[in-house]
Write a protein that holds these residues in place. Structure first.
Motif, PDB file in Angstrom:
ATOM      1  N   GLY A 210       0.773  -1.233   0.000  1.00 29.46           N
ATOM      2  CA  GLY A 210       0.000   0.000   0.000  1.00 29.46           C
ATOM      3  C   GLY A 210       0.804   1.282   0.000  1.00 29.46           C
ATOM      4  N   SER A 211       2.097   1.205  -0.307  1.00 27.84           N
ATOM      5  CA  SER A 211       2.907   2.420  -0.261  1.00 27.84           C
ATOM      6  C   SER A 211       2.504   3.398  -1.361  1.00 27.84           C
ATOM      7  CB  SER A 211       4.392   2.093  -0.400  1.00 27.84           C
ATOM      8  OG  SER A 211       5.141   3.285  -0.554  1.00 27.84           O
ATOM      9  N   PRO A 212       2.182   4.647  -1.027  1.00 25.88           N
ATOM     10  CA  PRO A 212       1.837   5.634  -2.051  1.00 25.88           C
ATOM     11  C   PRO A 212       3.054   6.176  -2.793  1.00 25.88           C
ATOM     12  CG  PRO A 212       1.819   6.671   0.094  1.00 25.88           C
ATOM     13  CD  PRO A 212       2.084   5.207   0.332  1.00 25.88           C
ATOM     14  N   ARG A 253       7.363  -1.878  -5.404  1.00 24.54           N
ATOM     15  CA  ARG A 253       6.435  -1.959  -6.519  1.00 24.54           C
ATOM     16  C   ARG A 253       6.797  -0.967  -7.626  1.00 24.54           C
ATOM     17  NH1 ARG A 253       1.670  -0.427  -5.972  1.00 24.54           N
ATOM     18  NH2 ARG A 253       1.871   0.705  -4.004  1.00 24.54           N
ATOM     19  N   ALA A 254       7.527   0.088  -7.274  1.00 20.11           N
ATOM     20  CA  ALA A 254       7.929   1.061  -8.288  1.00 20.11           C
ATOM     21  C   ALA A 254       8.876   0.454  -9.316  1.00 20.11           C
ATOM     22  CB  ALA A 254       8.587   2.270  -7.625  1.00 20.11           C
ATOM     23  N   THR A 255       9.575  -0.599  -8.930  1.00 14.81           N
ATOM     24  CA  THR A 255      10.518  -1.251  -9.848  1.00 14.81           C
ATOM     25  C   THR A 255      10.040  -2.634 -10.263  1.00 14.81           C
ATOM     26  OG1 THR A 255      11.798  -2.070  -7.953  1.00 14.81           O
ATOM     27  CG2 THR A 255      12.484   0.026  -8.917  1.00 14.81           C
ATOM     28  N   GLY A 256       8.754  -2.892 -10.081  1.00 20.47           N
ATOM     29  CA  GLY A 256       8.189  -4.151 -10.545  1.00 20.47           C
ATOM     30  C   GLY A 256       8.003  -5.211  -9.488  1.00 20.47           C
ATOM     31  N   GLY A 257       8.334  -4.943  -8.242  1.00 19.73           N
ATOM     32  CA  GLY A 257       8.146  -5.931  -7.190  1.00 19.73           C
ATOM     33  C   GLY A 257       6.677  -6.139  -6.860  1.00 19.73           C
ATOM     34  N   CYS A 260       6.417  -3.865  -1.403  1.00 16.35           N
ATOM     35  CA  CYS A 260       7.566  -3.113  -0.898  1.00 16.35           C
ATOM     36  C   CYS A 260       8.019  -3.805   0.382  1.00 16.35           C
ATOM     37  CB  CYS A 260       7.188  -1.660  -0.628  1.00 16.35           C
ATOM     38  SG  CYS A 260       6.587  -0.792  -2.103  1.00 16.35           S
ATOM     39  N   LYS A 261       9.279  -4.189   0.427  1.00 13.64           N
ATOM     40  CA  LYS A 261       9.783  -4.998   1.538  1.00 13.64           C
ATOM     41  C   LYS A 261      10.963  -4.279   2.197  1.00 13.64           C
ATOM     42  CE  LYS A 261      11.449  -9.695   2.553  1.00 13.64           C
ATOM     43  NZ  LYS A 261      11.723 -11.019   1.941  1.00 13.64           N
TER      44      LYS A 261
END
Length: 266
Positions: A210-212, A253-257, A260-261
């Motif tokens: 859910g990171s914006p 998720r910004a790089t396709g993951g 976000c971990k």
């Protein structure tokens, strides 16, 4: 019913006259009451220790206003411990005379890294608003991010996150036991992050979808959740018992993951 907290403030100033009156105006404006104070005059000015009580929700704003006050050279803020020694130093070390940022010294490392590149005036003006709106802070932080040069974003957002994370630790977790790393991740980092967005524990890492900040775009090849990294660092470093915790984002998720971990290092 609002929660009241007792805080001990140690303030260094090069001015003696009118200092207590000026500090009192800030306390009153934030609905804090002065319970007691001690003062020591030094060759460099004055060291003043104040014990104050006020609404927990106003703490960050009060600390920001004191820490940036033109009479205040440095500020330390900690939960008041009535069993701690009451002595204050007879002299001020030279290092203490340099201005430091409120609310506390736990973000000092992040501050030194960001000092050359972040817009201090803008950041300091934003922090009281973050405290007022917390935990609905992403709109403010994203607005700050959009106004930054690309070279400023990581250091600035990580610094802001560390300041907010340290405040959240003091507000919500400071009265608990000093936990080892595993316990701190489970009982401090995870619930603190969940105040902002849905998050899960995966072994000794935290992950969220859910990171914006994790928005894919042209040329984005590195993780983008700098504020959340700083937030987790500030929340864990404020206790002071783990060493210097650093957080890396191993998937974004910004790089396709898929998520976000965040992984923790000492």
């Amino acid at each position: 019913m609002e929660k009241l907290i007792d805080i001990e403030l140690k303030i260094v100033s090069d001015r003696r006259d009118g200092l207590l009156l000026a500090l009192g105006e800030v306390l009153i404006a934030n609905r804090f009451n002065l319970l007691r104070h001690r003062r020591a005059n030094t060759a460099d000015g004055v060291v003043m220790v104040l014990v104050v009580q006020g609404p927990e929700a106003n703490l960050l704003q009060m600390e920001e206003q004191l820490g940036t006050h033109w009479l205040v050279q440095s500020l330390e803020s900690n939960p008041y411990d009535p069993t701690a020694p009451a002595a204050i130093p007879a002299s001020v070390p030279a290092a203490a005379a340099a201005p430091t940022a409120a609310p506390s010294s736990t973000a000092a490392s992040a501050q030194s890294q960001a000092k050359a590149v972040y817009d201090q005036k803008r950041v300091e003006a934003l922090l009281p608003q973050i405290a007022k709106d917390y935990p609905r802070v992403f709109g403010l932080v994203l607005g700050l991010e959009r106004g930054l040069e690309p070279a400023q974003r990581e250091s600035t957002l990580r610094y802001v996150g560390a300041r907010v994370g340290a405040w959240v630790y003091k507000r919500d977790f400071a009265l608990g036991a000093r936990l080892p790393m595993t316990g701190s991740i489970r009982q401090i980092a995870l619930p603190a992050l969940r105040q902002l967005l849905p998050a899960e524990l995966e072994e000794e890492a935290l992950k969220t979808s859910g990171s914006p900040f994790a928005n894919p775009g042209p040329g984005i090849t590195a993780p983008q959740c700098h504020f959340l990294r700083g937030f987790l660092e500030g929340a864990l470093n404020e206790a002071g018992n783990l060493g210097m915790v650093r957080v890396s984002e191993t998937s974004c998720r910004a790089t396709g993951g898929e998520c976000c971990k965040f992984v923790f290092h000492v």
